[in-house]
Scaffold this motif. Structure first.
Motif, PDB file in Angstrom:
ATOM      1  N   ILE A  73       6.167   3.458  -6.868  1.00 29.28           N
ATOM      2  CA  ILE A  73       5.827   4.807  -7.323  1.00 29.28           C
ATOM      3  C   ILE A  73       4.379   4.855  -7.789  1.00 29.28           C
ATOM      4  O   ILE A  73       3.650   5.806  -7.495  1.00 29.28           O
ATOM      5  N   GLU A  74       3.930   3.815  -8.484  1.00 25.52           N
ATOM      6  CA  GLU A  74       2.544   3.781  -8.949  1.00 25.52           C
ATOM      7  C   GLU A  74       1.574   3.882  -7.773  1.00 25.52           C
ATOM      8  O   GLU A  74       0.580   4.605  -7.833  1.00 25.52           O
ATOM      9  N   LYS A  75       1.872   3.184  -6.681  1.00 24.08           N
ATOM     10  CA  LYS A  75       1.006   3.253  -5.490  1.00 24.08           C
ATOM     11  C   LYS A  75       0.982   4.667  -4.918  1.00 24.08           C
ATOM     12  O   LYS A  75      -0.071   5.174  -4.530  1.00 24.08           O
ATOM     13  N   LEU A  76       2.154   5.311  -4.860  1.00 24.02           N
ATOM     14  CA  LEU A  76       2.218   6.678  -4.323  1.00 24.02           C
ATOM     15  C   LEU A  76       1.521   7.673  -5.237  1.00 24.02           C
ATOM     16  O   LEU A  76       0.909   8.636  -4.765  1.00 24.02           O
ATOM     17  N   VAL A  77       1.571   7.442  -6.535  1.00 25.85           N
ATOM     18  CA  VAL A  77       0.870   8.312  -7.487  1.00 25.85           C
ATOM     19  C   VAL A  77      -0.635   8.151  -7.298  1.00 25.85           C
ATOM     20  O   VAL A  77      -1.379   9.137  -7.216  1.00 25.85           O
ATOM     21  N   ARG A  78      -1.094   6.907  -7.190  1.00 24.50           N
ATOM     22  CA  ARG A  78      -2.526   6.651  -7.002  1.00 24.50           C
ATOM     23  C   ARG A  78      -3.039   7.234  -5.683  1.00 24.50           C
ATOM     24  O   ARG A  78      -4.194   7.647  -5.598  1.00 24.50           O
ATOM     25  N   CYS A  79      -2.174   7.281  -4.664  1.00 27.35           N
ATOM     26  CA  CYS A  79      -2.564   7.854  -3.368  1.00 27.35           C
ATOM     27  C   CYS A  79      -2.513   9.387  -3.379  1.00 27.35           C
ATOM     28  O   CYS A  79      -2.887  10.029  -2.397  1.00 27.35           O
ATOM     29  N   GLY A  80      -1.996   9.964  -4.455  1.00 24.70           N
ATOM     30  CA  GLY A  80      -1.904  11.415  -4.543  1.00 24.70           C
ATOM     31  C   GLY A  80      -0.719  11.996  -3.798  1.00 24.70           C
ATOM     32  O   GLY A  80      -0.704  13.178  -3.465  1.00 24.70           O
ATOM     33  N   MET A  81       0.280  11.191  -3.550  1.00 22.24           N
ATOM     34  CA  MET A  81       1.459  11.632  -2.805  1.00 22.24           C
ATOM     35  C   MET A  81       2.589  12.117  -3.717  1.00 22.24           C
ATOM     36  O   MET A  81       3.336  13.007  -3.359  1.00 22.24           O
ATOM     37  N   VAL A  82       2.710  11.479  -4.857  1.00 20.73           N
ATOM     38  CA  VAL A  82       3.817  11.746  -5.779  1.00 20.73           C
ATOM     39  C   VAL A  82       3.242  12.113  -7.137  1.00 20.73           C
ATOM     40  O   VAL A  82       2.223  11.569  -7.565  1.00 20.73           O
ATOM     41  N   ILE A  83       3.915  13.030  -7.786  1.00 19.40           N
ATOM     42  CA  ILE A  83       3.547  13.434  -9.145  1.00 19.40           C
ATOM     43  C   ILE A  83       4.595  12.859 -10.091  1.00 19.40           C
ATOM     44  O   ILE A  83       5.801  13.049  -9.885  1.00 19.40           O
ATOM     45  N   ARG A  84       4.128  12.164 -11.101  1.00 15.97           N
ATOM     46  CA  ARG A  84       5.003  11.603 -12.118  1.00 15.97           C
ATOM     47  C   ARG A  84       4.757  12.391 -13.391  1.00 15.97           C
ATOM     48  O   ARG A  84       3.621  12.478 -13.864  1.00 15.97           O
ATOM     49  N   SER A  85       5.809  12.988 -13.944  1.00 16.74           N
ATOM     50  CA  SER A  85       5.657  13.789 -15.156  1.00 16.74           C
ATOM     51  C   SER A  85       6.828  13.530 -16.102  1.00 16.74           C
ATOM     52  O   SER A  85       7.842  12.965 -15.704  1.00 16.74           O
ATOM     53  N   GLN A  86       6.670  13.979 -17.329  1.00 19.74           N
ATOM     54  CA  GLN A  86       7.746  13.846 -18.306  1.00 19.74           C
ATOM     55  C   GLN A  86       8.808  14.892 -18.038  1.00 19.74           C
ATOM     56  O   GLN A  86       8.512  16.032 -17.664  1.00 19.74           O
ATOM     57  N   SER A  87      10.032  14.512 -18.245  1.00 15.39           N
ATOM     58  CA  SER A  87      11.146  15.439 -18.126  1.00 15.39           C
ATOM     59  C   SER A  87      11.056  16.485 -19.228  1.00 15.39           C
ATOM     60  O   SER A  87      10.700  16.166 -20.370  1.00 15.39           O
ATOM     61  N   GLU A  88      11.363  17.717 -18.896  1.00 17.25           N
ATOM     62  CA  GLU A  88      11.346  18.781 -19.903  1.00 17.25           C
ATOM     63  C   GLU A  88      12.515  18.653 -20.867  1.00 17.25           C
ATOM     64  O   GLU A  88      12.451  19.122 -21.990  1.00 17.25           O
ATOM     65  N   THR A  89      13.594  17.999 -20.427  1.00 18.55           N
ATOM     66  CA  THR A  89      14.778  17.880 -21.267  1.00 18.55           C
ATOM     67  C   THR A  89      14.834  16.581 -22.055  1.00 18.55           C
ATOM     68  O   THR A  89      15.498  16.502 -23.070  1.00 18.55           O
ATOM     69  N   ASP A  90      14.143  15.535 -21.564  1.00 17.32           N
ATOM     70  CA  ASP A  90      14.144  14.240 -22.239  1.00 17.32           C
ATOM     71  C   ASP A  90      12.747  13.634 -22.123  1.00 17.32           C
ATOM     72  O   ASP A  90      12.372  13.148 -21.060  1.00 17.32           O
ATOM     73  N   ARG A  91      11.999  13.670 -23.203  1.00 14.88           N
ATOM     74  CA  ARG A  91      10.604  13.229 -23.167  1.00 14.88           C
ATOM     75  C   ARG A  91      10.447  11.766 -22.768  1.00 14.88           C
ATOM     76  O   ARG A  91       9.401  11.351 -22.311  1.00 14.88           O
ATOM     77  N   ARG A  92      11.499  10.953 -22.953  1.00 15.70           N
ATOM     78  CA  ARG A  92      11.421   9.536 -22.591  1.00 15.70           C
ATOM     79  C   ARG A  92      11.645   9.320 -21.102  1.00 15.70           C
ATOM     80  O   ARG A  92      11.384   8.260 -20.572  1.00 15.70           O
ATOM     81  N   SER A  93      12.124  10.326 -20.416  1.00 16.00           N
ATOM     82  CA  SER A  93      12.453  10.216 -19.001  1.00 16.00           C
ATOM     83  C   SER A  93      11.296  10.722 -18.131  1.00 16.00           C
ATOM     84  O   SER A  93      10.619  11.682 -18.482  1.00 16.00           O
ATOM     85  N   VAL A  94      11.104  10.073 -17.007  1.00 13.83           N
ATOM     86  CA  VAL A  94      10.057  10.436 -16.058  1.00 13.83           C
ATOM     87  C   VAL A  94      10.690  11.155 -14.877  1.00 13.83           C
ATOM     88  O   VAL A  94      11.768  10.787 -14.408  1.00 13.83           O
ATOM     89  N   VAL A  95      10.012  12.190 -14.397  1.00  9.75           N
ATOM     90  CA  VAL A  95      10.479  12.951 -13.239  1.00  9.75           C
ATOM     91  C   VAL A  95       9.478  12.749 -12.109  1.00  9.75           C
ATOM     92  O   VAL A  95       8.264  12.845 -12.315  1.00  9.75           O
ATOM     93  N   LEU A  96       9.997  12.478 -10.919  1.00 10.76           N
ATOM     94  CA  LEU A  96       9.167  12.255  -9.735  1.00 10.76           C
ATOM     95  C   LEU A  96       9.326  13.422  -8.769  1.00 10.76           C
ATOM     96  O   LEU A  96      10.453  13.835  -8.485  1.00 10.76           O
ATOM     97  N   THR A  97       8.201  13.939  -8.296  1.00 10.21           N
ATOM     98  CA  THR A  97       8.211  14.990  -7.276  1.00 10.21           C
ATOM     99  C   THR A  97       7.095  14.707  -6.285  1.00 10.21           C
ATOM    100  O   THR A  97       6.139  13.995  -6.597  1.00 10.21           O
ATOM    101  N   MET A  98       7.221  15.274  -5.105  1.00  9.76           N
ATOM    102  CA  MET A  98       6.154  15.141  -4.115  1.00  9.76           C
ATOM    103  C   MET A  98       5.038  16.112  -4.447  1.00  9.76           C
ATOM    104  O   MET A  98       5.299  17.212  -4.935  1.00  9.76           O
ATOM    105  N   GLU A  99       3.831  15.716  -4.155  1.00  9.56           N
ATOM    106  CA  GLU A  99       2.680  16.596  -4.301  1.00  9.56           C
ATOM    107  C   GLU A  99       2.880  17.735  -3.304  1.00  9.56           C
ATOM    108  O   GLU A  99       3.283  17.503  -2.169  1.00  9.56           O
ATOM    109  N   PRO A 100       2.670  18.995  -3.696  1.00  6.97           N
ATOM    110  CA  PRO A 100       2.977  20.131  -2.813  1.00  6.97           C
ATOM    111  C   PRO A 100       2.305  20.074  -1.433  1.00  6.97           C
ATOM    112  O   PRO A 100       2.931  20.411  -0.424  1.00  6.97           O
ATOM    113  N   GLY A 101       1.074  19.627  -1.355  1.00 11.91           N
ATOM    114  CA  GLY A 101       0.404  19.541  -0.052  1.00 11.91           C
ATOM    115  C   GLY A 101       1.071  18.520   0.855  1.00 11.91           C
ATOM    116  O   GLY A 101       1.178  18.727   2.073  1.00 11.91           O
TER     117      GLY A 101
END
Length: 150
Positions: A73-101
């Motif tokens: 995931i770190e490699k995909l984040v650095r490549c700008g492919m995946v967005i890693r963000s904090q969960s809105e419901t659990d701040r300790r949890s990470v949410v992964l999504t694809m970059e819209p483009g």
């Protein structure tokens, strides 16, 4: 299971890969997905299939260990492919999504595949196409009920 099913899967997979290659040839070096390794593409598509997902869900889809999943995931984040963000419901949890483009590029590949596949089906009788669609629906329903290939 019939060898016909596996041969059909092999041919459809080959056909899809040829659509991906056609897309990349058309885009040339401008497409960031084309610059990924095959393994990185598998990881990217795993995120797409389960997004928004946690790292745990990503691990479940890929079979990777926690350290390997984090590194992928770190490699995909650095490549700008995946967005890693904090969960809105659990701040300790990470949410992964694809970059819209990137998601748009993948959707374009899917549209190309669908259009070319439907073009090939025009050679078949409407009854055979309807039967094929019915059987595919039965398989998907069975898979969904049993949690297969999710």
């Amino acid at each position: 299971m019939s060898d016909h099913f596996f041969e059909l899967f092999r041919r459809v997979d080959h056909f899809r890969r040829s659509c991906v290659n056609s897309y990349w040839e058309r885009c040339g070096g401008d497409d960031p997905i084309a610059r990924l390794t095959p393994r990185q593409r598998i990881h990217l598509f795993a995120v797409m299939l389960c997004e928004p997902c946690s790292l745990q869900e990503f691990m479940s889809h890929t079979g990777l260990s926690a350290p390997a999943a984090s590194a992928a995931i770190e490699k995909l984040v650095r490549c700008g492919m995946v967005i890693r963000s904090q969960s809105e419901t659990d701040r300790r949890s990470v949410v992964l999504t694809m970059e819209p483009g990137i998601r748009r590029a993948v959707q374009e590949i899917d549209q190309l595949f669908r259009a070319r596949f439907l073009e090939q089906l025009r050679e078949c009788s409407p009854g055979n196409v309807a039967e094929f669609d019915r059987i595919a629906g039965l398989l998907l329903n069975e898979f969904d009920q049993k949690g297969i290939l999710q």
